[in-house]
Design an enzyme around this catalytic site. Sequence first.
Site, PDB file in Angstrom:
ATOM      1  N   GLY A   1       0.847  -1.188   0.000  1.00  0.00           N
ATOM      2  CA  GLY A   1       0.000   0.000   0.000  1.00  0.00           C
ATOM      3  C   GLY A   1       0.880   1.233   0.000  1.00  0.00           C
ATOM      4  O   GLY A   1       1.976   1.217  -0.560  1.00  0.00           O
ATOM      5  N   CYS A   2       0.422   2.270   0.644  1.00  0.00           N
ATOM      6  CA  CYS A   2       1.167   3.525   0.687  1.00  0.00           C
ATOM      7  C   CYS A   2       2.555   3.303   1.275  1.00  0.00           C
ATOM      8  O   CYS A   2       2.696   2.784   2.379  1.00  0.00           O
ATOM      9  CB  CYS A   2       0.403   4.542   1.518  1.00  0.00           C
ATOM     10  SG  CYS A   2       1.268   6.107   1.726  1.00  0.00           S
ATOM     11  N   PHE A   3       3.576   3.706   0.534  1.00  0.00           N
ATOM     12  CA  PHE A   3       4.934   3.454   1.026  1.00  0.00           C
ATOM     13  C   PHE A   3       5.279   4.281   2.256  1.00  0.00           C
ATOM     14  O   PHE A   3       6.178   3.921   3.002  1.00  0.00           O
ATOM     15  CB  PHE A   3       5.998   3.576  -0.058  1.00  0.00           C
ATOM     16  CG  PHE A   3       5.961   4.772  -0.969  1.00  0.00           C
ATOM     17  CD1 PHE A   3       5.550   6.028  -0.559  1.00  0.00           C
ATOM     18  CD2 PHE A   3       6.367   4.622  -2.279  1.00  0.00           C
ATOM     19  CE1 PHE A   3       5.538   7.108  -1.425  1.00  0.00           C
ATOM     20  CE2 PHE A   3       6.367   5.695  -3.161  1.00  0.00           C
ATOM     21  CZ  PHE A   3       5.946   6.946  -2.720  1.00  0.00           C
TER      22      PHE A   3
END
Length: 171
Positions: free
Chosen positions: A9-11
């Site tokens: 997902g969002c890094f």
Amino acid sequence: MEKATFAGGCFWCMVKPFDQWDGIHKVTSGYMGGHIENPSYEDVKKGTSGHLEVVQIEFDPSIFSYEQLLDIYWMQIDPTDDGGQFHDRGESYKTAIFVHGEDQRKKAEKSKENLAASGRFKKTIVTEIRDAEVFYIAEDYHQDYYKKESEHYKKDREKSGRDEFLQQHWK
């Protein structure tokens, strides 16, 4: 040093869990798995590049093993969600383990099998295990975001639902 690459997902939310251990030399936010060269954040976020947001970890396996990295990875994601992660939806936010060689592939597959057999999740584990491809480093403002923009990072993480999910499944 070896490399490990994970899409979760969002890094922004994937750096801190790995960044705090002896044996971890560097955690870099970036992009992997797409079909265009040098994608921008905008390309990736729109879903036009085919890349996933990833973190690439440089680690000393004599201090911190790949298996330990896999254990941490699974505890950061919903491995049953094939539409993204938490409030971040779309292809670029899917989960994947990008393996650097056959040894990592075997360890990743074994780890995934063990998680599936554990009964921890009622749904099927959909996280893919893929060959590592060209890694493109994300723009500088994405690097160490949890340190540089700590208040925004905390608010984004809180509204994502990630922590509630992790608490529910990993306690």
